[in-house]
Scaffold this active site. Structure first.
Site, PDB file in Angstrom:
ATOM      1  N   ASN A  65       0.681  -0.739   0.212  1.00  0.00           N
ATOM      2  CA  ASN A  65       0.502  -0.249   0.042  1.00  0.00           C
ATOM      3  C   ASN A  65       0.829   1.104  -0.531  1.00  0.00           C
ATOM      4  O   ASN A  65       1.893   1.667   1.135  1.00  0.00           O
ATOM      5  CB  ASN A  65      -0.928  -0.167   0.737  1.00  0.00           C
ATOM      6  CG  ASN A  65      -1.639   1.186   0.997  1.00  0.00           C
ATOM      7  OD1 ASN A  65      -2.220   2.049   0.044  1.00  0.00           O
ATOM      8  ND2 ASN A  65      -2.302   0.956   2.323  1.00  0.00           N
ATOM      9  N   TRP A  66       0.983   1.879  -1.194  1.00  0.00           N
ATOM     10  CA  TRP A  66       1.715   2.436  -1.544  1.00  0.00           C
ATOM     11  C   TRP A  66       1.413   4.402  -0.567  1.00  0.00           C
ATOM     12  O   TRP A  66       2.000   5.375  -0.451  1.00  0.00           O
ATOM     13  CB  TRP A  66       1.842   3.420  -2.821  1.00  0.00           C
ATOM     14  CG  TRP A  66       3.456   2.006  -3.734  1.00  0.00           C
ATOM     15  CD1 TRP A  66       3.430   1.232  -2.838  1.00  0.00           C
ATOM     16  CD2 TRP A  66       3.289   2.435  -4.917  1.00  0.00           C
ATOM     17  NE1 TRP A  66       4.632   0.398  -4.104  1.00  0.00           N
ATOM     18  CE2 TRP A  66       4.400   1.408  -4.493  1.00  0.00           C
ATOM     19  CE3 TRP A  66       3.940   3.564  -5.643  1.00  0.00           C
ATOM     20  CZ2 TRP A  66       5.169   1.049  -6.380  1.00  0.00           C
ATOM     21  CZ3 TRP A  66       4.771   3.098  -7.106  1.00  0.00           C
ATOM     22  CH2 TRP A  66       5.227   1.898  -7.054  1.00  0.00           C
ATOM     23  N   LYS A  67       0.346   4.150  -0.450  1.00  0.00           N
ATOM     24  CA  LYS A  67      -0.692   5.789   0.269  1.00  0.00           C
ATOM     25  C   LYS A  67      -0.236   6.645  -0.643  1.00  0.00           C
ATOM     26  O   LYS A  67      -0.214   6.311  -1.877  1.00  0.00           O
ATOM     27  CB  LYS A  67      -0.498   6.071   0.935  1.00  0.00           C
ATOM     28  CG  LYS A  67      -0.355   4.583   2.369  1.00  0.00           C
ATOM     29  CD  LYS A  67      -0.352   5.425   4.265  1.00  0.00           C
ATOM     30  CE  LYS A  67       0.508   3.394   4.727  1.00  0.00           C
ATOM     31  NZ  LYS A  67      -0.103   4.055   5.782  1.00  0.00           N
ATOM     32  N   HIS A  87      -9.837   1.247   4.147  1.00  0.00           N
ATOM     33  CA  HIS A  87      -8.514   1.379   5.191  1.00  0.00           C
ATOM     34  C   HIS A  87      -8.497   2.700   5.979  1.00  0.00           C
ATOM     35  O   HIS A  87      -9.694   3.144   6.085  1.00  0.00           O
ATOM     36  CB  HIS A  87      -7.156   1.628   4.125  1.00  0.00           C
ATOM     37  CG  HIS A  87      -6.214   1.807   4.979  1.00  0.00           C
ATOM     38  ND1 HIS A  87      -5.683   2.845   6.019  1.00  0.00           N
ATOM     39  CD2 HIS A  87      -5.224   0.854   4.810  1.00  0.00           C
ATOM     40  CE1 HIS A  87      -4.484   2.668   5.897  1.00  0.00           C
ATOM     41  NE2 HIS A  87      -4.318   1.290   5.514  1.00  0.00           N
ATOM     42  N   GLU A  91      -7.330   4.632   7.271  1.00  0.00           N
ATOM     43  CA  GLU A  91      -6.999   6.239   7.860  1.00  0.00           C
ATOM     44  C   GLU A  91      -8.074   6.516   6.535  1.00  0.00           C
ATOM     45  O   GLU A  91      -8.541   7.865   6.936  1.00  0.00           O
ATOM     46  CB  GLU A  91      -5.717   6.166   6.571  1.00  0.00           C
ATOM     47  CG  GLU A  91      -4.482   6.155   7.784  1.00  0.00           C
ATOM     48  CD  GLU A  91      -3.365   6.087   6.146  1.00  0.00           C
ATOM     49  OE1 GLU A  91      -2.880   5.429   5.280  1.00  0.00           O
ATOM     50  OE2 GLU A  91      -2.593   5.134   7.765  1.00  0.00           O
ATOM     51  N   GLU A 136      -5.565  -4.806  10.554  1.00  0.00           N
ATOM     52  CA  GLU A 136      -4.487  -3.889  10.658  1.00  0.00           C
ATOM     53  C   GLU A 136      -4.433  -3.111  11.535  1.00  0.00           C
ATOM     54  O   GLU A 136      -6.097  -1.967  11.558  1.00  0.00           O
ATOM     55  CB  GLU A 136      -4.849  -2.468   9.811  1.00  0.00           C
ATOM     56  CG  GLU A 136      -4.153  -3.677   8.272  1.00  0.00           C
ATOM     57  CD  GLU A 136      -3.541  -2.505   7.440  1.00  0.00           C
ATOM     58  OE1 GLU A 136      -2.265  -2.935   6.633  1.00  0.00           O
ATOM     59  OE2 GLU A 136      -4.232  -1.722   6.992  1.00  0.00           O
ATOM     60  N   GLY A 146       2.042   2.494  10.743  1.00  0.00           N
ATOM     61  CA  GLY A 146       3.190   3.718  10.476  1.00  0.00           C
ATOM     62  C   GLY A 146       4.067   3.524  11.462  1.00  0.00           C
ATOM     63  O   GLY A 146       3.978   5.303  11.556  1.00  0.00           O
ATOM     64  N   SER A 199       3.226  -2.075  10.177  1.00  0.00           N
ATOM     65  CA  SER A 199       4.759  -2.162  10.503  1.00  0.00           C
ATOM     66  C   SER A 199       5.443  -3.652  10.109  1.00  0.00           C
ATOM     67  O   SER A 199       5.886  -4.078  10.785  1.00  0.00           O
ATOM     68  CB  SER A 199       4.889  -1.551  12.028  1.00  0.00           C
ATOM     69  OG  SER A 199       4.600  -0.450  12.250  1.00  0.00           O
ATOM     70  N   GLY A 250       2.698  -1.150   4.527  1.00  0.00           N
ATOM     71  CA  GLY A 250       2.595   0.547   3.875  1.00  0.00           C
ATOM     72  C   GLY A 250       4.108   0.540   3.719  1.00  0.00           C
ATOM     73  O   GLY A 250       4.781   0.686   2.480  1.00  0.00           O
ATOM     74  N   GLY A 251       5.054   1.652   4.882  1.00  0.00           N
ATOM     75  CA  GLY A 251       6.323   2.347   4.267  1.00  0.00           C
ATOM     76  C   GLY A 251       7.730   1.732   3.914  1.00  0.00           C
ATOM     77  O   GLY A 251       8.195   1.453   2.884  1.00  0.00           O
TER      78      GLY A 251
END
Ligand code: PEP
Length: 253
Positions: free
Chosen positions: A9-11, A97, A99, A169, A175, A215, A236-237
């Site tokens: 997930n590049w966001k 998600h 967010e 999640e 994150g 994470s 993600g990251g």
């Protein structure tokens, strides 16, 4: 057969040039994926076609969107429809998600509408659920995720449900660098599988792919993915670095 998946997930990250570099770096790597192992890359909308062009022929790699709207088409300035995604060759979409739930007021109901719509149009939803820290600290996390799943998925027919991927999640782990322990992930994933089993029966529950997100890194992926109910990760990251994501992909069991 239950699919094992490493999903990126590049966001809202990367310029077009950076996106191309990252996609090309992934494309150049060789992966020895088994029949039931897949890699899904969820890029920002403007890069979907580029991602399809670069990764289109890579075996077991799929391109995903990070959201779509819950209406078919029309006067919804700035929104992206399922038909648009299909026409770009997108096969998967992340829905609900945390967010999106937090910053864009998405509810179990709107997420549930999107899930149904994308399945009707042949796209696989990655349905996200998970609790915030205060809920876990008050030991209400199982009940909370239970209602997210009931309200977001239980209107689906068994056939539609068999197409869903769930991503657990915990918000406190997204994150933050703070990962759920493998035990915590396994406990919740087993709980989720049981919720689905209660409504849809053994076959759908046993074949359901449940990803862990929060994470995930190269250094913890093997431990997490070794749990019997953890079928891979939504990352993600760590998915923004090709070498790190390669380690995560290679950690699929
Ligand atoms: C995510 O965006 O879904 C996520 C899990 O992010 P991170 O891996 O950075 O915690």
């Amino acid at each position: 057969m239950r699919r094992k998946i490493a999903a990126a997930n590049w966001k809202m990250n990367c310029t077009l040039q950076e996106a191309e570099d990252l996609l090309k770096a992934l494309n150049e790597k060789n992966f020895n994926l088994k029949d039931n192992q897949q890699v899904i890359i969820a890029v920002p909308f403007p890069y979907l076609l580029t991602a399809k062009q670069i990764l289109g022929d890579k075996p077991s790699f799929y391109v995903a969107a990070q959201n779509c709207y819950n209406k078919v088409c029309g006067a919804y300035t700035g929104e992206v429809s399922v038909a648009m995604l299909t026409s770009c060759g997108v096969t998967h979409v992340i829905l609900g998600h945390s967010e999106r739930r937090e910053y864009f007021n998405e509810t179990n109901k709107t997420v549930g509408q999107k899930v149904e719509l994308v399945i009707e149009n042949g796209i696989t939803p990655i349905f996200c659920c998970g609790e915030e820290l205060s809920i876990r600290e008050s030991d209400a996390h199982n009940r909370f995720v239970d209602s997210q799943i009931r309200e977001g998925l239980f209107h689906l027919s068994p056939d539609a449900m068999s197409k869903v991927i769930i991503a657990y999640e915990p918000i406190w782990a997204i994150g933050t660098g703070k990962t759920a322990t493998a035990d915590q992930a396994q406990e919740m994933h087993a709980h989720i599988r049981n919720i689905i089993r209660g409504k849809y029966g053994n076959e759908i529950a046993d074949n359901l792919t449940i990803l862990y997100g929060g994470s995930v890194k190269g250094s913890n992926a093997v431990e997490l993915f070794s749990e019997p109910d953890v079928d891979g990760g939504l990352v993600g990251g760590a998915s923004l670095k090709a070498d790190e994501f390669e380690i995560i992909i290679n950690s699929l069991r």
